[in-house]
Design a protein around this motif. Structure first.
Motif, PDB file in Angstrom:
ATOM      1  N   SER A   1      -4.231 -12.708  -8.590  1.00  0.00           N
ATOM      2  CA  SER A   1      -4.223 -12.559  -7.013  1.00  0.00           C
ATOM      3  C   SER A   1      -5.625 -11.899  -6.712  1.00  0.00           C
ATOM      4  CB  SER A   1      -2.947 -11.876  -6.438  1.00  0.00           C
ATOM      5  OG  SER A   1      -3.100 -10.243  -6.722  1.00  0.00           O
ATOM      6  N   ARG A   2      -6.295 -11.403  -7.458  1.00  0.00           N
ATOM      7  CA  ARG A   2      -7.647 -11.192  -7.106  1.00  0.00           C
ATOM      8  C   ARG A   2      -8.390 -12.240  -6.890  1.00  0.00           C
ATOM      9  NH1 ARG A   2      -9.568  -5.933 -10.735  1.00  0.00           N
ATOM     10  NH2 ARG A   2     -11.206  -6.007  -8.996  1.00  0.00           N
ATOM     11  N   ALA A   3      -8.184 -13.691  -7.258  1.00  0.00           N
ATOM     12  CA  ALA A   3      -9.086 -14.641  -7.044  1.00  0.00           C
ATOM     13  C   ALA A   3      -8.468 -15.192  -5.687  1.00  0.00           C
ATOM     14  CB  ALA A   3      -8.936 -15.587  -8.189  1.00  0.00           C
ATOM     15  N   VAL A   4      -9.487 -15.500  -5.062  1.00  0.00           N
ATOM     16  CA  VAL A   4      -9.154 -16.115  -3.584  1.00  0.00           C
ATOM     17  C   VAL A   4      -8.473 -17.627  -3.840  1.00  0.00           C
ATOM     18  CG1 VAL A   4     -10.286 -17.049  -1.542  1.00  0.00           C
ATOM     19  CG2 VAL A   4     -10.924 -14.797  -2.566  1.00  0.00           C
TER      20      VAL A   4
ATOM     21  N   VAL B   1       0.777  -6.787  -3.545  1.00  0.00           N
ATOM     22  CA  VAL B   1       0.905  -6.765  -2.163  1.00  0.00           C
ATOM     23  C   VAL B   1      -0.356  -6.442  -1.603  1.00  0.00           C
ATOM     24  CG1 VAL B   1       2.231  -5.746  -0.176  1.00  0.00           C
ATOM     25  CG2 VAL B   1       3.449  -6.432  -2.194  1.00  0.00           C
ATOM     26  N   CYS B   2      -1.084  -5.806  -2.126  1.00  0.00           N
ATOM     27  CA  CYS B   2      -2.496  -5.270  -1.406  1.00  0.00           C
ATOM     28  C   CYS B   2      -3.330  -6.305  -1.294  1.00  0.00           C
ATOM     29  CB  CYS B   2      -2.918  -4.240  -2.537  1.00  0.00           C
ATOM     30  SG  CYS B   2      -2.272  -2.685  -2.168  1.00  0.00           S
ATOM     31  N   ASN B   3      -3.286  -7.480  -2.297  1.00  0.00           N
ATOM     32  CA  ASN B   3      -4.134  -8.424  -2.394  1.00  0.00           C
ATOM     33  C   ASN B   3      -3.332  -9.635  -1.483  1.00  0.00           C
ATOM     34  OD1 ASN B   3      -5.686  -7.149  -4.199  1.00  0.00           O
ATOM     35  ND2 ASN B   3      -4.654  -8.092  -6.131  1.00  0.00           N
ATOM     36  N   VAL B   4      -2.105  -9.974  -1.679  1.00  0.00           N
ATOM     37  CA  VAL B   4      -1.622 -10.802  -0.719  1.00  0.00           C
ATOM     38  C   VAL B   4      -1.541 -10.557   0.768  1.00  0.00           C
ATOM     39  CG1 VAL B   4       0.710 -11.997  -0.568  1.00  0.00           C
ATOM     40  CG2 VAL B   4      -0.028 -11.268  -2.772  1.00  0.00           C
TER      41      VAL B   4
ATOM     42  N   ILE C   1       5.536  -4.441   6.725  1.00  0.00           N
ATOM     43  CA  ILE C   1       5.172  -3.291   7.083  1.00  0.00           C
ATOM     44  C   ILE C   1       6.241  -2.078   7.177  1.00  0.00           C
ATOM     45  CG2 ILE C   1       4.578  -2.289   9.625  1.00  0.00           C
ATOM     46  CD1 ILE C   1       3.345  -4.787  10.126  1.00  0.00           C
ATOM     47  N   THR C   2       7.632  -2.410   7.321  1.00  0.00           N
ATOM     48  CA  THR C   2       8.534  -1.441   7.081  1.00  0.00           C
ATOM     49  C   THR C   2       8.592  -0.929   5.915  1.00  0.00           C
ATOM     50  OG1 THR C   2       9.967  -2.480   8.844  1.00  0.00           O
ATOM     51  CG2 THR C   2      11.052  -1.139   7.435  1.00  0.00           C
ATOM     52  N   ARG C   3       8.647  -1.898   4.609  1.00  0.00           N
ATOM     53  CA  ARG C   3       8.700  -1.337   3.328  1.00  0.00           C
ATOM     54  C   ARG C   3       7.385  -0.500   2.934  1.00  0.00           C
ATOM     55  NH1 ARG C   3      10.910   0.866  -0.412  1.00  0.00           N
ATOM     56  NH2 ARG C   3      10.967   0.087  -2.455  1.00  0.00           N
ATOM     57  N   LEU C   4       6.258  -0.984   3.534  1.00  0.00           N
ATOM     58  CA  LEU C   4       4.913  -0.173   3.354  1.00  0.00           C
ATOM     59  C   LEU C   4       4.968   1.329   3.824  1.00  0.00           C
ATOM     60  CD1 LEU C   4       1.936  -2.557   3.734  1.00  0.00           C
ATOM     61  CD2 LEU C   4       2.801  -1.601   1.395  1.00  0.00           C
ATOM     62  N   VAL C   5       5.655   1.434   4.958  1.00  0.00           N
ATOM     63  CA  VAL C   5       5.842   2.770   5.890  1.00  0.00           C
ATOM     64  C   VAL C   5       6.658   3.811   4.910  1.00  0.00           C
ATOM     65  CG1 VAL C   5       6.760   3.952   7.749  1.00  0.00           C
ATOM     66  CG2 VAL C   5       5.394   1.776   8.121  1.00  0.00           C
ATOM     67  N   GLN C   6       7.980   2.811   4.202  1.00  0.00           N
ATOM     68  CA  GLN C   6       8.800   3.687   3.398  1.00  0.00           C
ATOM     69  C   GLN C   6       7.984   4.272   2.255  1.00  0.00           C
ATOM     70  OE1 GLN C   6      11.869   0.752   2.287  1.00  0.00           O
ATOM     71  NE2 GLN C   6      12.877   1.159   4.131  1.00  0.00           N
ATOM     72  N   LEU C   7       7.096   3.393   1.650  1.00  0.00           N
ATOM     73  CA  LEU C   7       6.466   3.996   0.340  1.00  0.00           C
ATOM     74  C   LEU C   7       5.435   5.047   0.809  1.00  0.00           C
ATOM     75  CD1 LEU C   7       5.680   0.840  -1.372  1.00  0.00           C
ATOM     76  CD2 LEU C   7       7.733   2.202  -1.815  1.00  0.00           C
TER      77      LEU C   7
ATOM     78  N   ARG D   1       2.023   6.288  -2.180  1.00  0.00           N
ATOM     79  CA  ARG D   1       1.406   6.251  -1.041  1.00  0.00           C
ATOM     80  C   ARG D   1      -0.052   5.796  -0.906  1.00  0.00           C
ATOM     81  NH1 ARG D   1       0.252  11.961   0.445  1.00  0.00           N
ATOM     82  NH2 ARG D   1       0.808  11.476   2.557  1.00  0.00           N
ATOM     83  N   LEU D   2      -0.884   5.727  -1.986  1.00  0.00           N
ATOM     84  CA  LEU D   2      -2.100   5.522  -1.866  1.00  0.00           C
ATOM     85  C   LEU D   2      -2.244   4.057  -1.874  1.00  0.00           C
ATOM     86  CD1 LEU D   2      -5.183   6.169  -2.198  1.00  0.00           C
ATOM     87  CD2 LEU D   2      -4.841   5.779  -4.542  1.00  0.00           C
ATOM     88  N   ASN D   3      -1.431   3.216  -2.716  1.00  0.00           N
ATOM     89  CA  ASN D   3      -1.241   1.697  -2.506  1.00  0.00           C
ATOM     90  C   ASN D   3      -0.835   1.352  -1.250  1.00  0.00           C
ATOM     91  OD1 ASN D   3      -2.126   1.498  -5.075  1.00  0.00           O
ATOM     92  ND2 ASN D   3      -0.291   0.708  -5.907  1.00  0.00           N
TER      93      ASN D   3
END
Length: 742
Positions: A453-456, A493-496, A513-519, A528-530
């Motif tokens: 996923s690092r490749a566009v 997910v950071c890449n996607v 967004i909800t899932r990221l807030v949970q993490l 948390r960092l991711n």
């Protein structure tokens, strides 16, 4: 199930029952009375009328065999062994060895010590070969027990046995070092250890008035441990050589000073590295793997090159090619066992991970083809729900290892990623592995998805078309997923969620967004960092509506807390987030209205810029300030804050060029839009700083090479053309506006 009579026939029966039987190990391991009697038997075997000394020795040997077996495969048994201090009892037994003790007794006790120390190290982690399940309930006890094993006075008990006349005993001690040293603290303690007699020599030599003979220094050739293990490599016992190689690999890992000594040849002698590489050519596969791991750890002990033009020496390249040749032969072999292939894949991973040039070399030397074909050959694409349950653990571990190697090789280069997706067609195997019951396979599959996923181009085509992106997202949304797998999935997910990803809007609609807030609200710093990293990517070039939605879901009070988090990595990402929010006039208005006003917001920025602990935090804070300066409505707030202006001046004087560029952009925008700003900038001494930069720049060559040769900024000259140009523009505007006021 308590054993009432402790005699040799009974213990032999128990030994035969528990070997290879996890259920039996668990049952006997939970019997604390029986295990307690076993531990006592190691040093104080029971006596009965007619007993003779040989009978006591046999009891001790059988008890040691059972303790060794119980330590493997059953957490219940390991928990009992920890509670009863079995490792301390075995260490005491080692300390009382007598010259008359039989080899069988000494070998049995040292093997039991090795087995329990290894099991304890596995519980503490990190795992040596792949991912290990979490055993947090016994980890504190295990860590205390492992720390005890590596106390200097305790090492005095067992490490000298590396020189024991019996190969079985010295092999067990080398294996203990190889399998139990997992972190830098223990690694340093072991590599620095030397016999008490040599410590005395070292102490006397430090008095200053004595001239120490360098040939007798305990630290010569890497220390006593290294010299002793290197000497064992010259023995003709393959098992002993393998153990010595593995121990050397363990103490050399990430130990650059020691690795450099092993790579150099002493005058008139062969280097340890040369000996290790010669053993890579052995016909014994276990010996080949141990030598390859040892050579890899010596080669990779120095950190990977970070420069734009990385470099490896011809000797390093030759060593890497030698290791790859050995590993390729094992991975592609029709006769090598799954365990051997698994180790070969992980050693390949250790060799290339985070090293761009070694990844390219592995690609050129056909390593990628070998591991990718291995993955596809052992991964059923059309599987039933029973397939995972029927799959042998050795196959699952092999798939984990092969996927991990693929991910590492494909991490940096788009051509390699294209080969993975288009030529080797591995995505179906990666996708099906995301739902595997074995946690290591799921984790490795996520790592592969991350690399791809690092490749566009892959993100816009293969990852969408095959459904791999959504498969990872479904795994990411699971509430009960393993923490380590969740961490790997979150990197995908950071890449996607980047602005060029076709899946971005779909993931937003389906609750990312909800899932990221949970993490973000978990206590796990890595998750948390991711989560923050994903939010940063999500907010890049986002609409004002999406910016407000994301920031409201995170919570503005939480954002202010993140800007002062103790972890500098968290602070960096938090400032990067508000940098993206401020990329536009609407975003700047949003920040000033929601962050507690200009005083609070500018206070956070000033505190970050003034901090000297991390330049990445400073960089992001200056970028935020530069973006805010583009909003005419809030420029007066910046100009009125003398603390902020002093921070800008300090950045122009002392900071690296990556920070000077946004700093000078900020100053230029403030001067250009505010004709009467010269008074504030004069009070902050920014005007004199600009003159100093421009005056010196006019007398030096514009060539960056010439500037470096003449000292560059050390002589007061601005050596960056972009900063030079903007400084001259800002000074022009500043002096022009000052003349108008007069």
């Amino acid at each position: 199930m308590t054993i009432t009579a402790l005699n040799v026939p009974t213990l032999k029966a128990v030994k035969n029952a528990v070997i290879g039987n996890r259920t039996a190990k668990g049952n006997y391991g939970r019997d604390e009375v029986f295990v307690s009697r076993l531990v006592e038997c190691i040093n104080d075997p029971p006596t009965s009328p007619g007993d003779w000394e040989g009978s006591k020795t046999s009891l001790r040997i059988e008890a040691a065999h059972i303790l060794a077996s119980l330590s493997y495969g059953s957490l219940d048994a390991l928990r009992t062994l920890l509670r009863l201090n079995a490792s301390q009892a075995l260490l005491y037994a080692v300390s009382t060895f007598q010259p008359t003790d039989s080899v069988s007794l000494k070998a049995a006790i040292t093997r039991a010590l090795r087995a329990i120390a290894t099991a304890i190290a596995d519980a503490v982690g990190p795992s040596q070969w792949g991912l290990s399940p979490s055993v947090s309930d016994i980890r504190p006890e295990a860590k205390a027990a492992l720390d005890y094993v590596f106390q200097p006075e305790i090492m005095d008990v067992y490490i000298p046995l590396l020189n024991d006349r019996s190969p079985q005993v010295s092999t067990a001690i080398a294996q203990l070092i190889a399998s139990s040293v997992r972190d830098s603290t223990h690694r340093t303690k072991v590599s620095d250890w030397c016999p008490p007699g040599e410590r005395t020599v070292e102490t006397k030599g430090k008095r200053g008035w004595e001239k120490r003979d360098p040939t007798k220094s305990p630290s010569r050739q890497g220390g006593w441990i290294t010299r002793t293990l290197a000497a064992l490599l010259r023995q003709k016992d393959a098992k002993l050589q393998e153990a010595a190689l593995s121990a050397l690999a363990s103490v050399t890992k990430e130990n650059e000073p020691l690795a450099s000594r092993l790579a150099r040849a002493p005058p008139g002698q062969e280097s340890v590295m040369s000996t290790v590489l010669s053993l890579c050519k052995s016909r014994n596969t276990d010996l080949q793997l141990a030598a390859s791991l040892c050579a890899t750890n010596i080669l990779r002990a120095p950190p990977a090159p970070k420069s734009h033009i990385p470099y490896i020496s011809p000797a390093e390249q030759t060593t890497a090619i030698t290791i790859m040749h050995v590993l390729n032969r094992i991975i592609s072999s029709d006769t090598a066992s799954n365990q051997h292939k698994t180790k070969a894949c992980f050693i390949l991973y250790y060799l290339v991970t985070d090293h761009k040039l070694f990844c390219q070399l592995a690609y050129e030397r056909n390593c990628l083809v070998q591991v990718a074909q291995l993955v596809t050959s052992i991964t059923p694409i059309e599987k039933t729900s029973e397939d995972d349950e029927d799959e042998p653990e050795s196959v699952s571990r092999l798939r984990e290892a092969a996927l991990t190697a693929v991910a590492a090789i494909a991490m940096f280069d788009n051509d390699i990623r294209t080969a993975v997706t288009d030529e080797l067609k591995i995505i179906p195997a990666v996708q099906v592995s995301l739902t595997h019951q074995y946690v290591g396979v799921r984790y490795a599959a996520c790592q592969c998805a991350r690399a791809l996923s690092r490749a566009v181009s892959a993100l816009r085509t293969n990852i969408v078309d095959t459904g791999l992106g959504m498969s990872v997202f479904q795994l990411f949304m699971k509430q009960d997923e393993d923490r380590q797998v969740m961490h790997a999935a979150s990197t995908v997910v950071c890449n996607v969620v980047t602005d060029f990803s076709p899946l971005r809007s779909t993931l937003i609609e389906q609750g990312v967004i909800t899932r990221l807030v949970q993490l973000l609200n978990t206590g796990d710093s890595a998750l948390r960092l991711n989560a923050l990293w994903a939010f940063k990517n999500l907010l890049y070039k986002a609409t004002p509506e999406l910016k407000r939605q994301v920031m409201n879901r995170i919570g503005w009070q939480e954002v202010r807390s993140l800007l002062e988090d103790p972890d500098h990595r968290i602070r960096e990402q938090a400032f990067h987030i508000i940098r993206h929010v401020a990329d536009g006039v609407d975003g700047v208005d949003l920040l000033f209205s929601e962050m507690g006003g200009s005083e609070v917001l500018l206070g956070h920025l000033a505190k970050a810029i003034e901090s000297e602990d991390d330049e990445d935090v400073v960089l992001q804070a200056v970028f935020v300030l530069a973006n805010m300066a583009n909003s005419a409505a809030h420029q007066r707030s910046i100009l009125a804050d003398q603390r902020i202006l002093r921070c800008l001046r300090d950045c122009l004087i002392d900071a690296k060029v990556e920070i000077r560029r946004p700093a000078i952009s900020c100053v230029l925008e403030l001067v250009r839009q505010n004709p009467r700003s010269h008074r504030e900038l004069h009070e902050a001494k920014i005007d004199s700083t600009l003159r100093h930069m421009c005056e010196h720049s006019s007398h030096v060559s514009a060539s960056p090479t010439a500037l470096r040769l003449t000292g560059g900024r050390q002589m007061g000259a601005e050596d960056d053309l972009e900063v030079q140009g903007k400084a001259q523009q800002a000074l022009h505007w500043l002096e022009h506006n000052a003349d108008m006021d007069v």
